[in-house]
Design a protein around this motif. Structure first.
Motif, PDB file in Angstrom:
ATOM      1  N   SER A 290     -27.998  -7.121  12.352  1.00 40.16           N
ATOM      2  CA  SER A 290     -26.612  -7.233  11.900  1.00 40.16           C
ATOM      3  C   SER A 290     -26.210  -6.014  11.079  1.00 40.16           C
ATOM      4  CB  SER A 290     -26.421  -8.514  11.094  1.00 40.16           C
ATOM      5  OG  SER A 290     -27.255  -8.483   9.964  1.00 40.16           O
ATOM      6  N   SER A 291     -27.154  -5.455  10.299  1.00 38.88           N
ATOM      7  CA  SER A 291     -26.764  -4.281   9.512  1.00 38.88           C
ATOM      8  C   SER A 291     -26.507  -3.085  10.421  1.00 38.88           C
ATOM      9  CB  SER A 291     -27.833  -3.954   8.475  1.00 38.88           C
ATOM     10  OG  SER A 291     -29.015  -3.577   9.130  1.00 38.88           O
ATOM     11  N   THR A 292     -27.104  -3.097  11.605  1.00 38.55           N
ATOM     12  CA  THR A 292     -26.784  -2.050  12.571  1.00 38.55           C
ATOM     13  C   THR A 292     -25.431  -2.314  13.219  1.00 38.55           C
ATOM     14  OG1 THR A 292     -29.126  -2.038  13.048  1.00 38.55           O
ATOM     15  CG2 THR A 292     -27.722  -0.726  14.509  1.00 38.55           C
ATOM     16  N   LEU A 293     -25.251  -3.577  13.641  1.00 36.86           N
ATOM     17  CA  LEU A 293     -24.059  -3.899  14.407  1.00 36.86           C
ATOM     18  C   LEU A 293     -22.800  -3.833  13.569  1.00 36.86           C
ATOM     19  CD1 LEU A 293     -25.333  -6.848  16.628  1.00 36.86           C
ATOM     20  CD2 LEU A 293     -24.670  -4.566  17.372  1.00 36.86           C
ATOM     21  N   ARG A 294     -22.902  -4.031  12.241  1.00 35.99           N
ATOM     22  CA  ARG A 294     -21.690  -4.077  11.439  1.00 35.99           C
ATOM     23  C   ARG A 294     -20.955  -2.734  11.452  1.00 35.99           C
ATOM     24  NH1 ARG A 294     -23.236  -2.314   5.824  1.00 35.99           N
ATOM     25  NH2 ARG A 294     -21.247  -3.106   5.099  1.00 35.99           N
ATOM     26  N   ARG A 295     -21.701  -1.671  11.781  1.00 37.71           N
ATOM     27  CA  ARG A 295     -21.041  -0.368  11.809  1.00 37.71           C
ATOM     28  C   ARG A 295     -19.981  -0.304  12.918  1.00 37.71           C
ATOM     29  NH1 ARG A 295     -24.203   2.338   8.356  1.00 37.71           N
ATOM     30  NH2 ARG A 295     -26.297   1.522   8.258  1.00 37.71           N
ATOM     31  N   LEU A 296     -20.154  -1.155  13.940  1.00 36.86           N
ATOM     32  CA  LEU A 296     -19.164  -1.175  15.014  1.00 36.86           C
ATOM     33  C   LEU A 296     -17.815  -1.674  14.514  1.00 36.86           C
ATOM     34  CD1 LEU A 296     -21.208  -2.580  18.015  1.00 36.86           C
ATOM     35  CD2 LEU A 296     -20.358  -0.260  17.689  1.00 36.86           C
ATOM     36  N   GLN A 297     -17.824  -2.462  13.510  1.00 39.22           N
ATOM     37  CA  GLN A 297     -16.574  -3.034  13.014  1.00 39.22           C
ATOM     38  C   GLN A 297     -15.923  -2.029  12.069  1.00 39.22           C
ATOM     39  OE1 GLN A 297     -15.357  -6.039  13.936  1.00 39.22           O
ATOM     40  NE2 GLN A 297     -17.092  -6.271  15.346  1.00 39.22           N
ATOM     41  N   THR A 298     -15.053  -1.150  12.620  1.00 39.30           N
ATOM     42  CA  THR A 298     -14.478  -0.093  11.797  1.00 39.30           C
ATOM     43  C   THR A 298     -13.245  -0.561  11.062  1.00 39.30           C
ATOM     44  OG1 THR A 298     -13.209   0.605  13.685  1.00 39.30           O
ATOM     45  CG2 THR A 298     -15.300   1.708  13.304  1.00 39.30           C
ATOM     46  N   GLY A 299     -12.672  -1.677  11.544  1.00 39.48           N
ATOM     47  CA  GLY A 299     -11.407  -2.100  10.965  1.00 39.48           C
ATOM     48  C   GLY A 299     -10.217  -1.337  11.530  1.00 39.48           C
ATOM     49  N   GLN A 300     -10.485  -0.357  12.407  1.00 36.65           N
ATOM     50  CA  GLN A 300      -9.402   0.417  13.015  1.00 36.65           C
ATOM     51  C   GLN A 300      -8.901  -0.306  14.248  1.00 36.65           C
ATOM     52  OE1 GLN A 300      -7.956   2.944  11.781  1.00 36.65           O
ATOM     53  NE2 GLN A 300      -9.402   3.326  10.088  1.00 36.65           N
ATOM     54  N   LEU A 301      -7.701  -0.879  14.133  1.00 40.98           N
ATOM     55  CA  LEU A 301      -7.151  -1.682  15.223  1.00 40.98           C
ATOM     56  C   LEU A 301      -7.058  -0.879  16.515  1.00 40.98           C
ATOM     57  CD1 LEU A 301      -6.298  -4.553  15.167  1.00 40.98           C
ATOM     58  CD2 LEU A 301      -3.915  -3.817  14.995  1.00 40.98           C
TER      59      LEU A 301
ATOM     60  N   ARG B 132       0.796  -1.226   0.000  1.00 41.53           N
ATOM     61  CA  ARG B 132       0.000   0.000   0.000  1.00 41.53           C
ATOM     62  C   ARG B 132       0.831   1.280   0.000  1.00 41.53           C
ATOM     63  NH1 ARG B 132      -5.069  -0.366   3.325  1.00 41.53           N
ATOM     64  NH2 ARG B 132      -6.012  -1.660   1.698  1.00 41.53           N
ATOM     65  N   HIS B 133       2.143   1.136   0.006  1.00 37.32           N
ATOM     66  CA  HIS B 133       3.055   2.288  -0.011  1.00 37.32           C
ATOM     67  C   HIS B 133       2.813   3.246   1.137  1.00 37.32           C
ATOM     68  CE1 HIS B 133       4.535   0.886  -3.794  1.00 37.32           C
ATOM     69  NE2 HIS B 133       3.286   0.778  -4.210  1.00 37.32           N
ATOM     70  N   THR B 134       2.458   2.733   2.277  1.00 36.57           N
ATOM     71  CA  THR B 134       2.296   3.571   3.467  1.00 36.57           C
ATOM     72  C   THR B 134       2.378   2.672   4.678  1.00 36.57           C
ATOM     73  OG1 THR B 134       0.822   5.010   4.699  1.00 36.57           O
ATOM     74  CG2 THR B 134      -0.215   3.374   3.326  1.00 36.57           C
ATOM     75  N   VAL B 135       2.773   3.265   5.813  1.00 33.85           N
ATOM     76  CA  VAL B 135       2.742   2.509   7.069  1.00 33.85           C
ATOM     77  C   VAL B 135       1.776   3.184   8.025  1.00 33.85           C
ATOM     78  CG1 VAL B 135       4.991   1.417   6.915  1.00 33.85           C
ATOM     79  CG2 VAL B 135       4.786   3.719   7.855  1.00 33.85           C
ATOM     80  N   ASP B 136       0.836   3.953   7.503  1.00 31.73           N
ATOM     81  CA  ASP B 136      -0.201   4.568   8.334  1.00 31.73           C
ATOM     82  C   ASP B 136      -1.206   3.501   8.754  1.00 31.73           C
ATOM     83  OD1 ASP B 136      -2.194   5.935   9.492  1.00 31.73           O
ATOM     84  OD2 ASP B 136      -2.322   7.514   7.957  1.00 31.73           O
ATOM     85  N   ILE B 137      -1.314   3.300  10.053  1.00 33.96           N
ATOM     86  CA  ILE B 137      -2.124   2.176  10.535  1.00 33.96           C
ATOM     87  C   ILE B 137      -3.615   2.410  10.301  1.00 33.96           C
ATOM     88  CG2 ILE B 137      -2.583   2.848  12.922  1.00 33.96           C
ATOM     89  CD1 ILE B 137      -1.384   0.002  13.596  1.00 33.96           C
ATOM     90  N   GLU B 138      -4.010   3.682  10.124  1.00 34.90           N
ATOM     91  CA  GLU B 138      -5.429   3.951   9.879  1.00 34.90           C
ATOM     92  C   GLU B 138      -5.839   3.570   8.461  1.00 34.90           C
ATOM     93  OE1 GLU B 138      -6.637   7.849  10.986  1.00 34.90           O
ATOM     94  OE2 GLU B 138      -6.183   7.508  13.095  1.00 34.90           O
ATOM     95  N   GLN B 139      -4.831   3.450   7.580  1.00 37.25           N
ATOM     96  CA  GLN B 139      -5.154   3.039   6.221  1.00 37.25           C
ATOM     97  C   GLN B 139      -5.357   1.528   6.123  1.00 37.25           C
ATOM     98  OE1 GLN B 139      -5.138   5.361   3.472  1.00 37.25           O
ATOM     99  NE2 GLN B 139      -5.219   6.760   5.201  1.00 37.25           N
ATOM    100  N   ALA B 140      -4.861   0.773   7.152  1.00 44.07           N
ATOM    101  CA  ALA B 140      -4.998  -0.693   7.122  1.00 44.07           C
ATOM    102  C   ALA B 140      -6.334  -1.079   7.762  1.00 44.07           C
ATOM    103  CB  ALA B 140      -3.829  -1.335   7.857  1.00 44.07           C
ATOM    104  N   ASP B 141      -7.402  -0.881   6.989  1.00 44.87           N
ATOM    105  CA  ASP B 141      -8.730  -1.140   7.573  1.00 44.87           C
ATOM    106  C   ASP B 141      -9.532  -2.113   6.707  1.00 44.87           C
ATOM    107  OD1 ASP B 141      -9.070   0.428   5.424  1.00 44.87           O
ATOM    108  OD2 ASP B 141     -10.366   1.912   6.400  1.00 44.87           O
ATOM    109  N   LEU B 142      -8.852  -3.149   6.221  1.00 44.77           N
ATOM    110  CA  LEU B 142      -9.542  -4.126   5.365  1.00 44.77           C
ATOM    111  C   LEU B 142     -10.671  -4.863   6.086  1.00 44.77           C
ATOM    112  CD1 LEU B 142      -6.629  -5.754   3.357  1.00 44.77           C
ATOM    113  CD2 LEU B 142      -8.547  -4.436   2.465  1.00 44.77           C
ATOM    114  N   MET B 143     -10.598  -4.923   7.386  1.00 47.34           N
ATOM    115  CA  MET B 143     -11.596  -5.683   8.156  1.00 47.34           C
ATOM    116  C   MET B 143     -12.825  -4.849   8.481  1.00 47.34           C
ATOM    117  SD  MET B 143     -10.476  -8.732   8.569  1.00 47.34           S
ATOM    118  CE  MET B 143     -11.158  -9.473  10.035  1.00 47.34           C
ATOM    119  N   GLN B 144     -12.942  -3.670   7.836  1.00 46.75           N
ATOM    120  CA  GLN B 144     -14.110  -2.838   8.137  1.00 46.75           C
ATOM    121  C   GLN B 144     -15.407  -3.560   7.753  1.00 46.75           C
ATOM    122  OE1 GLN B 144     -14.340   0.764   5.889  1.00 46.75           O
ATOM    123  NE2 GLN B 144     -15.556   1.784   7.449  1.00 46.75           N
ATOM    124  N   GLY B 145     -16.384  -3.493   8.661  1.00 53.37           N
ATOM    125  CA  GLY B 145     -17.639  -4.217   8.428  1.00 53.37           C
ATOM    126  C   GLY B 145     -18.559  -3.483   7.465  1.00 53.37           C
TER     127      GLY B 145
END
Lengths: 105, 658
Positions: free
Chosen positions: B625-636, A92-105
């Motif tokens: 689930s469509s409500t709850l999925r918003r909680l999963q931001t992917g931001q560690l 991704r050419h960056t080490v910004d951790i906020e850009q690593a959000d592949l697991m976003q629901g």
């Protein structure tokens, strides 16, 4: 004034808090990794201090052994973590951790 | 000394046969069909031997063996077998009849592709019935009760590729299920009232008067509804004539020993409960008497030999119920005490079951043999078979005489007891019974004259494997069991001389039989003691009159059956259409009430309630689930923050509440 257990624990707590703040707030993944290392070492200080405090005549070295184990694991973890960061950078050419959000629901 | 293990072995032998045939013989020895026949025959022969051992050890009764099956808190289910006199006689009947039927089947089913399956099902059927008569608690009885139902379903539908057989199997299963439902409710009523499933305990509670009133009446009626279904009493008798679709040996087994005997056995087993409720026992007697004459009237006009026998079975089962009921009525009305009456009732009812098992089994095997030769069950196509099949004719004649109640054959002695007690205790039902004696003799000899008398009318042409120009006698393997049964049909009634068999049966359920109320018979008493006891002679005369009428109509042809049919045209139509009961059930119950009523309601319930719940749950899940999925931001880091905050909250809480 002699150094008691509480001094070590306060140092440990300060280091841990710094590490925690860094791990949660910094964007650069390398800095986050460094902060995690700080937290681990804060724990090491507390561990050795407790061991020394509970068993003053240094016969039982449980806490010290634990500290050495943690250092080993931390070294391994740093290696793996840096490898991951390098891979992320290559993709991704960056080490910004906020850009690593592949697991976003 | 009789170890209680024997009871388990008797039950497990046919079960072993089932497992062995279906797990070993069918997969690995499919090309040796005879083996499965030999397996079941040897298993049943051993079981018969053990049953005889059980019977001869009657001085040690009751032999009980119980193991805990399941314990949930206070609710415990035990698997228990008990042997007393009633069980012992039923064991002999079931194993003996089943053994004869299996030997006969070796010949009858020869070359059938489902040979292994046939004997596997037969094993299951016999094992269930043995379990049923051995079981010491109602829950276990119910388990085997359904096992018997399953066995009959599988065997009636044995030739399942015939639509009529498949339909008959379903009919048998569903109609008997109606009765079983009542039986289940009765078991639950009894359990929640008394806290026990044990039959002997329940009987004692009923006799002590602790269990009584409406509860007992309802429970007894529930048990009886199960018996009505299994023993094909009015109004649930319609499945039995249709059950003829199965192979003939199966019909034979169903009619003699296994399926239909279960209901009579159950009523006999729980007779103290029935006798404690005046309404319930009267109901049993009336249903028995009505069924006896009702079924016999339909037997008068059937042209299918097996159907005549089927209606005859229903009629005879009605007799047994009448026998149990009429003595029970005497108890409930106080003419007899429990000590005097219970044993007597069981003796009267079950003795007829005992003799009936032999001659009815014989008659069915005879009918099978006849159809084996002529390729049909339609008596109008038979005739003159006496010349071709002398052995079958002789044994069939013995069975028919016995069934008609002709002295000195078995049927005479047992039927006589029922008629006699009906006269004493329920005179109205006596008249039904004595008319039925006449009808029975008439239709049996109608069968004899139409099948074996006159000239051969050609049989079924070009149909099935069995049709071949000249009819011929069946092979020895079929004649032999019939001959054995014929000897029993002639002689097994003699066990009653001096009250021996009755004494034995009367002790069933731990009650003694008191001589004062037992009419002990000698061989020639019928003729020598007419003054004191005219009833046996009257019954005999009525039966002979029935035979005479059949002779004049179907052999000598002094009276033309067609003209009689025309004169009584409405009656004839009513009988031959089986009182329109099939149509009634089909049109009214099935179409109107079930399909348009209950099933429609259930459909609506299904669409709106069941589907509503299912779809509702799914919708909630989607929205949630469509409500709850918003909680999963992917931001560690936000996850990490949540963890830290959580830990802090836990620490604070622990700090405050420690």
């Amino acid at each position: 004034m002699s150094l008691g257990l509480e001094h070590y624990l306060i140092l440990s707590a300060i280091l841990f808090s710094i590490g925690l703040y860094g791990a949660l707030a910094k964007r650069n993944a390398v800095v986050v990794l460094m902060c995690i290392e700080i937290m681990l070492n804060a724990v090491n200080i507390a561990m050795v201090a407790f061991s020394r405090y509970l068993v003053p005549d240094v016969v039982v070295l449980t806490g010290h052994v634990f500290a050495i184990f943690i250092m080993t694991v931390a070294a391994a973890e740093a290696a793996v973590g840096l490898a991951i960061i390098i891979t992320i950078y290559r993709n991704r050419h960056t080490v910004d951790i906020e850009q690593a959000d592949l697991m976003q629901g | 000394m009789l170890p209680s293990t024997v009871l388990w072995v008797i039950f497990l032998l046919p079960l072993f046969s089932l497992a062995f045939i279906s797990l070993v013989l069918r997969p690995f020895f499919n090309n040796y069909p005879k083996l499965s026949g030999y397996t079941i025959i040897s298993c049943l022969a051993v079981a018969l031997g053990l049953s005889i051992w059980v019977m001869t050890s009657s001085d040690q009764f009751p032999v009980e063996s119980t193991i805990e099956w399941a314990v949930v808190g206070d609710f415990r289910i035990s698997l228990g077998f008990v042997a007393d006199n009633l069980t012992a006689i039923m064991l002999i009947v079931v194993t003996g009849i089943s053994l004869m039927v299996q030997i006969y089947s070796q010949g009858y089913m020869h070359g059938d592709p489902g040979y292994h399956r046939y004997f596997a099902f037969m094993s299951l059927f016999t094992a269930s019935m043995l379990g049923l008569v051995l079981a010491s608690n109602l829950l276990l009885v119910y388990v085997f009760w359904e096992g018997v139902g399953l066995g009959s379903y599988l065997l009636i539908g044995f030739w399942f590729h015939k639509p009529s057989a498949a339909a008959a199997a379903k009919k048998a299963f569903i109609v008997t299920r109606f009765g079983d439902f009542g039986f289940l409710i009765a078991i639950l009523i009894l359990y929640f009232t008394t806290g026990t499933f044990n039959i002997a305990e329940l009987n004692n509670l009923a006799m002590a008067g602790i269990l009584g009133g409406t509860t007992l009446t309802l429970a007894a009626l529930g048990i009886f509804s199960g018996a009505v279904g299994k023993s094909a009493q009015f109004p649930l008798h319609t499945w039995l004539p249709d059950a003829m679709e199965g192979p003939t040996p199966v019909s034979s087994l169903i009619h003699a020993a296994t399926m239909v005997a279960a209901g009579v056995y159950l009523v006999a087993r729980t007779l103290p409960m029935f006798a404690s409720s005046e309404f319930a026992i009267m109901f049993v007697a009336v249903i028995g008497g009505v069924t006896a004459i009702f079924a016999a009237s339909m037997g008068l006009v059937m042209n299918d030999i097996k159907r005549v026998l089927a209606y005859s079975t229903i009629s005879q089962l009605g007799y047994m119920m009448l026998g149990l009921g009429t003595v029970g009525v005497a108890i409930s009305q106080g003419y007899l005490t429990y000590e005097e009456g219970i044993g007597l009732g069981i003796a009267v009812g079950i003795f007829h079951l005992f003799t009936h098992a032999f001659f009815k089994c014989l008659l069915f095997l005879g009918a099978g043999s006849v159809s084996h030769a002529s390729g049909t069950f339609d008596m109008r196509l038979m005739g003159g078979l006496r010349k071709y099949m002398p052995w079958t004719f002789l044994v069939f004649l013995a069975g028919a005489l016995s069934l008609s109640g002709i002295w000195p054959l078995a049927g005479f002695w047992s039927k006589d007891m029922i008629v006699l007690h009906a006269w004493e205790h329920t005179p109205v039902l006596f008249w039904l019974a004595i008319i039925t004696v006449f009808m029975t003799a008439f239709y049996m000899f109608r069968v004899i004259f139409m099948t074996f008398g006159g000239e051969y009318r050609g049989g079924e042409q070009g149909h099935g494997d069995h049709a071949h120009g000249e009819p011929h006698e069946s092979p020895l393997v079929m004649v032999f069991p019939m001959a054995v049964l014929a000897l029993m049909a002639i002689g097994c009634g003699w066990a009653i001389w001096g009250g021996g068999a009755a004494q034995f049966l009367g002790e069933a359920g731990y009650y003694g039989l008191h001589g004062a109320h037992w009419h002990a018979h000698g061989f020639f008493d019928v003729f020598t003691k007419v003054g004191e006891e005219p009833m046996p002679l009257i019954a005999l005369a009525v039966a002979l009159a029935g035979i005479l009428l059949a002779y004049t109509m179907y052999s000598a042809k002094w009276i033309s059956p067609e003209r009689v049919g025309k004169v009584f045209a409405p009656l004839y139509t009513l009988f031959s259409r089986k009182y329109y009961l099939d149509e009634l059930y089909e049109q009214v119950f099935v179409v109107r009430i079930l399909q348009n009523g209950i099933f429609r309601l259930i459909e609506l319930f299904d669409i709106y309630v069941v589907d509503g719940i299912v779809n509702g749950v799914a919708n909630i899940t989607v929205v949630g689930s469509s409500t709850l999925r918003r909680l999963q931001t992917g931001q560690l880091q936000s996850y990490g923050l949540a963890i830290v905050l959580g830990v802090l909250i836990i620490m604070v809480v622990l700090f405050i509440y420690r």
